[in-house]
Scaffold this active site. Structure first.
Site, mmCIF file in Angstrom:
data_model
loop_
_atom_site.group_PDB
_atom_site.id
_atom_site.type_symbol
_atom_site.label_atom_id
_atom_site.label_comp_id
_atom_site.label_asym_id
_atom_site.label_seq_id
_atom_site.Cartn_x
_atom_site.Cartn_y
_atom_site.Cartn_z
ATOM 1 N N ASP A 56 67.258 97.435 43.410
ATOM 2 C CA ASP A 56 66.252 96.400 43.230
ATOM 3 C C ASP A 56 64.901 97.019 43.553
ATOM 4 O OD1 ASP A 56 68.472 94.799 42.877
ATOM 5 O OD2 ASP A 56 68.464 94.109 44.952
ATOM 6 N N ASP A 81 74.441 82.769 40.736
ATOM 7 C CA ASP A 81 73.942 83.057 42.076
ATOM 8 C C ASP A 81 74.176 81.829 42.956
ATOM 9 O OD1 ASP A 81 73.066 85.306 40.805
ATOM 10 O OD2 ASP A 81 70.935 84.872 40.997
#
Length: 253
Positions: free
Chosen positions: A142, A22
């Site tokens: 998510d 990330d």
């Protein structure tokens, strides 16, 4: 992930542990529950990518975190550098909001694009991209408190993960990436029941993410039916090695 990693039914041949890289402000970071200001940095993205490949990674999960929050790919240079530096399949998310942008990335060398906000706001984008590039779209669901969230995990979408998964499977998604925001980045363990529900609700692969802290968590997600798990903080903090995680998953009958 490329098509060589898939079985005849469209799923992964065996459970895979996928390291996450990330990127925020050009550096590798891990966030707690996706909140800015909670990040811990882990250095240069290319060095991290190479480290995981040397450790045996067969796929890399790349995320432009600034893109996820801002809606534009802010770390394109760092992502491009990683793609150029590695020779394993990559899946990329964060700031991909148009079909044109997704296709550009696929033609640039990304194996699969991960769509979150774009897919929620315009589900047909999944079909549009998949028609031109089959098996190339992973839809990111998510969830926070049982609801799909978008815009960098800041806004509720008014739909459950199961309802969304059924929709995107029909539109040609290659897989669902399910991140449980309630446990993400906390290194306190996983919640397997939401994963199991998704697996039972759809015929396409479910990739789990969020909360993995121990080898037992990896085994639990494999046992819940996920075809892969994305791991970030636990690997960067040295809770276990990538090899140990893969071996743990393979021990699940």
């Amino acid at each position: 992930m490329d098509t060589d990693a898939n079985g005849g039914d469209g799923g992964l041949e065996e459970f895979e542990v996928i390291p996450a890289v990330d990127v925020q402000d050009g550096e590798v970071v891990q966030l707690v529950q996706g909140e800015r200001g909670t990040e811990k940095t882990y250095g240069d993205p290319v060095e991290a990518a190479r480290r995981w490949i040397d450790a045996g990674a067969e796929t890399l999960h790349l995320v432009d975190l600034d893109g996820a929050f801002e809606g534009e790919r802010e770390n394109a240079d760092a992502i491009d550098a990683m793609i150029d530096a590695v020779d394993v399949p990559t899946q990329l998310g964060g700031g991909i909001r148009t079909a044109e942008g997704a296709v550009d990335l696929l033609e640039r060398g990304v194996d699969r694009v991960i769509l979150g906000t774009a897919a929620v706001e315009d589900p047909e984008i999944v079909a549009e991209i998949s028609e031109a590039h089959p098996d190339s779209v992973v839809v990111s669901l998510d969830a926070k408190d049982g609801e799909v969230v978008v815009e960098g995990w800041t806004e509720g979408a008014g739909i459950s993960p199961v309802e969304a998964a059924e929709r995107y499977a029909d539109l040609g998604a290659a897989a669902i990436l399910f991140t449980n925001v309630d446990v993400e980045g906390q290194l306190e363990g996983v919640a397997t029941e939401p994963v199991r529900e998704l697996v039972e609700a759809t015929d396409i692969p479910v990739i789990a993410s969020g909360g993995v802290a121990t080898l037992a968590d990896v085994r639990a997600l494999a046992d819940a039916g996920a075809t892969a798990v994305v791991v970030g903080s636990a690997l960067y903090e040295g809770n276990f090695t990538l090899e140990a995680a893969q071996n743990a998953a393979e021990s699940v009958e």
